[in-house]
Design a protein around this motif. Structure first.
Motif, PDB file in Angstrom:
ATOM      1  N   PHE A 189      34.775  13.247  17.521  1.00 20.04           N
ATOM      2  CA  PHE A 189      33.692  12.246  17.266  1.00 20.04           C
ATOM      3  C   PHE A 189      34.013  10.960  17.477  1.00 20.04           C
ATOM      4  O   PHE A 189      33.430   9.918  16.698  1.00 20.04           O
ATOM      5  CB  PHE A 189      33.070  12.397  15.947  1.00 20.04           C
ATOM      6  CG  PHE A 189      32.602  14.040  15.622  1.00 20.04           C
ATOM      7  CD1 PHE A 189      31.317  14.230  16.342  1.00 20.04           C
ATOM      8  CD2 PHE A 189      33.202  14.723  14.894  1.00 20.04           C
ATOM      9  CE1 PHE A 189      30.798  15.468  16.235  1.00 20.04           C
ATOM     10  CE2 PHE A 189      32.916  16.074  14.761  1.00 20.04           C
ATOM     11  CZ  PHE A 189      31.565  16.580  15.500  1.00 20.04           C
ATOM     12  N   LEU A 192      31.207   8.114  18.026  1.00 16.79           N
ATOM     13  CA  LEU A 192      30.205   8.127  16.972  1.00 16.79           C
ATOM     14  C   LEU A 192      30.212   6.868  16.486  1.00 16.79           C
ATOM     15  O   LEU A 192      31.332   6.638  15.965  1.00 16.79           O
ATOM     16  CB  LEU A 192      30.127   9.380  16.377  1.00 16.79           C
ATOM     17  CG  LEU A 192      28.903   9.620  15.330  1.00 16.79           C
ATOM     18  CD1 LEU A 192      27.891   9.776  16.172  1.00 16.79           C
ATOM     19  CD2 LEU A 192      29.240  10.755  14.399  1.00 16.79           C
ATOM     20  N   VAL A 204      28.440  14.262   8.749  1.00 13.59           N
ATOM     21  CA  VAL A 204      28.786  14.607  10.196  1.00 13.59           C
ATOM     22  C   VAL A 204      29.954  15.742  10.283  1.00 13.59           C
ATOM     23  O   VAL A 204      29.796  16.874  10.643  1.00 13.59           O
ATOM     24  CB  VAL A 204      29.423  13.639  11.002  1.00 13.59           C
ATOM     25  CG1 VAL A 204      30.026  13.999  12.258  1.00 13.59           C
ATOM     26  CG2 VAL A 204      28.178  12.747  11.476  1.00 13.59           C
TER      27      VAL A 204
END
Length: 336
Positions: A189, A192, A204
């Motif tokens: 991630f 992100l 998340v």
């Protein structure tokens, strides 16, 4: 002649596919049986079935639960109303007035929710129990699952913090923002951008690293959430002194099925939470939602109670082994 017959059959089949429901007749029968089981369960316990409006002048302020707006005309004047994301607000007004156990099965609506487990319109079972704490509500949920499955169900309790530590390796109540971002990057991630939204990073990591592992051996209740996720639940200290949201979520086969609160009965505190939601909405460039002043007024008159919302479509998915939500609803959003 055979070519002609074949051509007609193909055309008829294509026509059928264009208008056919997304679920089979066999699944429709199972869905009807599930609805009947739920209603019978609450009838035996003398819980009153109610019906509330699908539209309201107020909306859900929750940043991550987008409402669908609709234009209506009231006495020749155009107004914006919102399709409810849950019957919670109206049901609590009933609860504050009548102070009896109530339940409802109804369609609810959330914008931009489409996927194997999501549809912008789905069916929710919601019920409220005056005098019940979360332990009593969990026991009743276990009884409901036993009625649906046809055999006793043992619910395993697992604290949010312990689950997070087991599958992420960090304590969610004490981990630094930097460590959360670092672990997120390690799991793909890195692109992100949630900035300094600590709860956003927790969400998340929990949804991608924890949730897929929950509820395979037994239905699992995740308890004692971070206070930032309280929504309309109370916040209290746990046994070691940490502030936690008094709520639980039910997971079966890695799927969130239900969400329960020890209900907040404090109008001023609720007003403050809604205003904080709208402040965050403004910061994110999202529309400001009109606050339900009727709910604020009712909150001070709520009896001590717990309430729970259960996704009927998802429950049918796990009971039948369906792979996607379209298999258990009449028409997915793409066919409606």
């Amino acid at each position: 002649m055979s070519n002609s017959i074949s051509s007609v059959s193909t055309t008829e089949n294509q026509d059928y596919q264009s208008y056919a429901p997304s679920m089979s007749l066999q699944m429709a029968v199972k869905r009807a049986q599930l609805m009947a089981q739920i209603r019978q369960f609450f009838a035996e316990r003398q819980v009153l079935e109610v019906q509330t409006p699908l539209m309201s002048q107020a909306g859900n302020t929750d940043v991550f639960v987008p409402s669908i707006s609709t234009n209506v005309t009231v006495q020749d004047k155009p107004q914006t109303h919102y399709l409810h994301t849950s019957p919670e607000f109206a049901m609590k007004r009933m609860l504050a007035s009548w102070k009896v156990a109530i339940y409802q099965i109804c369609p609810v609506f959330r914008d931009n929710e489409v996927g194997s487990r999501h549809n912008s319109e789905f069916t929710m079972l919601e019920w409220y129990r005056p005098g019940f704490d979360l332990e009593a509500l969990a026991a009743e949920l276990s009884d409901l699952l036993a009625a649906v499955y046809g055999q006793p169900q043992t619910l395993v309790e697992y604290s949010y913090s312990q689950a997070f530590m087991d599958y992420v390796g960090l304590n969610p109540l004490t981990a630094s923002l930097e460590s959360l971002i670092e672990v997120a990057a390690e799991h793909g991630f890195a692109g992100l951008d949630l900035g300094e939204d600590r709860q956003g990073w927790l969400d998340v990591l929990f949804s991608h690293l924890v949730e897929p592992n929950l509820g395979f051996q037994s239905p699992t209740l995740i308890t004692d959430y971070p206070p930032a996720t309280a929504a309309l639940a109370k916040v209290e200290k746990d046994e070691i002194g940490n502030n936690v949201a008094k709520r639980f979520e039910l997971y079966i086969n890695g799927i969130e099925i239900a969400n329960a609160y020890d209900e907040l009965a404090d109008g001023a505190a609720l007003q403050a939470r809604f205003e904080a939601d709208n402040e965050e909405r403004a910061q994110r460039g999202l529309p400001i939602m009109p606050i339900d002043e009727h709910l604020i007024a009712a909150s001070d008159h709520l009896p001590a109670c717990s309430g729970i919302a259960l996704g009927v479509d998802r429950l049918l998915m796990v009971v039948t082994g369906a792979k996607g939500i379209d298999e258990v609803i009449g028409f997915g959003i793409g066919l409606a």
